[in-house]
Design a protein around this motif. Structure first.
Motif, short mmCIF file in Angstrom:
data_model
loop_
_atom_site.label_atom_id
_atom_site.label_comp_id
_atom_site.label_asym_id
_atom_site.label_seq_id
_atom_site.Cartn_x
_atom_site.Cartn_y
_atom_site.Cartn_z
N GLU A 20 7.97 4.87 -6.76
CA GLU A 20 9.43 4.95 -6.64
C GLU A 20 9.84 5.76 -5.42
O GLU A 20 10.78 5.40 -4.70
N LYS A 21 9.13 6.85 -5.17
CA LYS A 21 9.44 7.68 -4.01
C LYS A 21 9.18 6.91 -2.72
O LYS A 21 9.93 7.01 -1.74
N ALA A 22 8.10 6.13 -2.70
CA ALA A 22 7.78 5.33 -1.52
C ALA A 22 8.88 4.30 -1.26
O ALA A 22 9.21 4.00 -0.10
N ILE A 23 9.45 3.76 -2.33
CA ILE A 23 10.56 2.81 -2.20
C ILE A 23 11.80 3.53 -1.68
O ILE A 23 12.47 3.06 -0.75
N LYS A 24 12.09 4.68 -2.25
CA LYS A 24 13.25 5.47 -1.85
C LYS A 24 13.15 5.89 -0.39
O LYS A 24 14.15 5.93 0.34
N ASP A 25 11.94 6.20 0.05
CA ASP A 25 11.72 6.65 1.43
C ASP A 25 11.64 5.49 2.42
O ASP A 25 11.49 5.70 3.62
#
Length: 218
Positions: A20-25
């Protein structure tokens, strides 16, 4: 006061949070395919079952979508956006439109009050890009959304920004349909967007809200 012990997160949960963080970033972008299962196993150095469980939880949350024989794709930026889109999908178009009107009026007011020099530069760039696209309705509607997204960012309220971004699919569809119906009025629409930029530049909140009303009426 009752003290609750911290809950130890499972490995699949930790992996799903990192994805999810990779998507957000922006490492994994909306609409794009994420790395294959073997690639994720290698990257995270965990078992295949752990990756499958993490991916499945994100699919169930509406963040990812599995396409048979074609891999797994990013649907939304995070669970928040997925929940909003799920809620909107069961709402009437008129209800979505009412929310958009209220949201945009408050956003342009706050943007006029809080915009920075950097915000003005980004809004102007988006405006120039929008005005340069004349014959492609789909590209014009995309540029239109980017212009309004820059304004949303300039209001410096992360909740407003996330809400606005979360309903982007509905807004872009609305813009595209409107442009198809009123394509002959594009010159007038472009003039209103220029006026909106100038109102924000001048920090004229009243004028900014009047102009966004005119744009939304079209």
């Amino acid at each position: 006061m009752e003290i609750k012990k911290p809950i130890k997160q499972s490995l699949p949960k930790q992996i799903s949070i990192q994805i999810e963080k990779a998507i957000k970033d922006g490492i994994f972008k909306v609409g794009e395919k994420i790395p294959s299962e073997p690639e994720l196993v290698k990257s995270f150095e965990v078992s295949r079952n752990t990756i499958r469980e993490a991916i499945q939880s994100l699919i169930q949350a509406g963040v990812l979508e599995s396409r048979q024989g074609n891999g797994t794709y990013v649907l939304t930026n995070d669970r928040f956006e997925a929940n909003i889109l799920t809620r909107l999908s069961s709402s009437k178009i008129s209800e979505v439109h009412e929310v958009r009107i209220s949201l945009e009026k408050e956003i342009v007011k706050l943007a006029a009050l809080r915009r920075t020099q950097e915000d003005l530069i980004n809004i102007k760039k988006a405006l120039d890009k929008k005005n340069s696209i004349k014959d492609n309705i789909q590209e014009n509607s995309k540029a239109d959304f980017e212009f309004h997204l820059c304004i949303a960012k300039a209001c410096h309220n992360s909740i407003f920004y996330d809400l606005y971004k979360s309903i982007s699919q509905y807004i872009c569809t609305s813009i595209q349909e409107r442009l198809e119906l009123t394509f002959m009025e594009e010159e007038n629409i472009s003039a209103l967007h220029t006026d909106l930029y100038e109102a924000i530049f001048s920090q004229d909140t009243k004028k900014a809200q009047e102009i966004i009303n005119k744009i939304l009426e079209i």
